[in-house]
Design a protein around this motif. Structure first.
Motif, short mmCIF file in Angstrom:
data_model
loop_
_atom_site.label_atom_id
_atom_site.label_comp_id
_atom_site.label_asym_id
_atom_site.label_seq_id
_atom_site.Cartn_x
_atom_site.Cartn_y
_atom_site.Cartn_z
N GLU A 161 41.94 73.04 41.75
CA GLU A 161 41.86 72.48 43.09
C GLU A 161 40.48 71.95 43.45
O GLU A 161 40.33 71.19 44.41
CB GLU A 161 42.29 73.54 44.13
N GLY A 163 38.40 70.30 41.13
CA GLY A 163 38.19 69.07 40.39
C GLY A 163 38.26 69.33 38.90
O GLY A 163 39.01 70.17 38.43
N SER A 280 35.98 67.10 43.37
CA SER A 280 36.73 66.00 43.97
C SER A 280 36.29 65.82 45.41
O SER A 280 36.00 66.78 46.12
CB SER A 280 38.23 66.29 43.92
N LYS A 287 43.64 67.61 47.27
CA LYS A 287 43.05 68.38 46.16
C LYS A 287 43.99 69.48 45.68
O LYS A 287 43.97 69.84 44.50
CB LYS A 287 41.71 68.97 46.61
#
Length: 301
Positions: A161, A163, A280, A287
């Motif tokens: 979650e 990245g 991210s 995400k």
């Protein structure tokens, strides 16, 4: 003689005061012009009808008044029975007259909201897929650089979650025992990772992790200091290889985020690691879709 002069001056002074008094009408005139201008602006604004806002007002009044019919006329039209009269017919605003009509209206509203939610979910899924594609390009660049250094076995990749997570196993070829100093092989690994990250705009988080074994020697009193020091060492190396310091941060987690439980024989070696995370910049809901888009189960950090 002197008496006449004094009277003349007094008369002259009085004449000047009367002349100034006659000019006070200019103040009243200016105030009147200001009021007229404000009036014309208000009239002009009232003449401009925003149809969308008028329709929204119509619906709101319908909901407020319920079943009884409410007659409402747009600006410029006359209300039925008004003395002003007019050619424009008044608008009849009324709520659904029956229970069935109300239920149908609610059903349509729910369907519209559901369609909107599906559209948002579809957009988030597409954005997550694009993000995973970018992470895959970064991964391939790092793998190519590591292959040239014959160090591909020391690095693992996954998407969670946060990245793209690049895991460097801190074995004896990367860090010495209870040490935060990068060995020559460790420097080569970080130097291979840096170019792929330097060309991206994402922020980078470097996390240090240890196994469950306590620190019993060296300059660090516990695994907290050791894990943080190792993460900081990697951050310094990345910065010397061209990554802006504003994009990078270091964190230490000791043995609190293990990949394997203490009962697993792999925990001693594989939980001892440094993770370079390409964060991210998508919103939290998107995400959360990254692991699924990458084809891996979601894991919570």
């Amino acid at each position: 003689m002197s008496t006449k002069v004094r009277r003349h001056k007094k008369h002259a002074g009085g004449h000047e005061e009367e002349a100034h008094a006659d000019e006070r009408w200019l103040v009243t005139y200016g105030d009147m012009l200001t009021v007229l201008m404000a009036l014309f602006i208000v009239l002009f604004a009232m003449s401009q009808v925003d149809q969308n806002k008028f329709n929204a007002l119509k619906s709101s009044l319908s909901m407020a008044f319920g079943n009884p019919s409410v007659t409402f006329a747009a600006p410029g039209s006359a209300v039925a029975g008004d003395a002003g009269g007019g050619d424009s017919a008044p608008m009849d605003i009324s709520a659904p007259a029956t229970k069935e009509e109300k239920e149908e209206a609610e059903k349509q509203a729910r369907a519209a909201l559901a369609a909107l939610d599906r559209a948002k979910a579809s957009a988030r899924a597409k954005n997550a897929e694009k993000e995973v594609e970018k992470f895959d390009r970064i991964k391939k660049k790092i793998q190519a650089a590591l292959n040239k250094q014959n160090a591909s076995d020391s690095v693992q990749f996954r998407v969670d979650e946060r990245g793209l997570v690049v895991t460097v196993v801190t074995s004896s070829v990367v860090f010495g025992n209870n040490s935060a100093t990068l060995l020559s092989d460790g420097r080569r690994i970080i130097d291979a990772i840096a170019p792929a990250l330097r060309t991206e705009k994402n922020k980078i988080e470097v996390d240090g992790h240890t196994n469950w074994l306590p620190v019993n020697s060296g300059p660090y009193p516990s695994n907290w200091e050791l894990s943080t020091a190792r993460a900081s060492t990697v951050v310094r190396r990345l910065i010397t290889r061209g990554l802006p310091a504003s994009r990078v941060n270091a964190s230490g987690y000791a043995d609190q985020r293990p990949l394997y439980p203490d009962t697993d024989p792999r925990s001693v070696t594989l939980n001892r690691r440094v993770e370079v995370v390409v964060l991210s910049d998508l919103d939290a809901q998107t995400k959360a879709l990254l692991p699924a888009a990458a084809g891996v189960p979601s894991t919570s950090h």
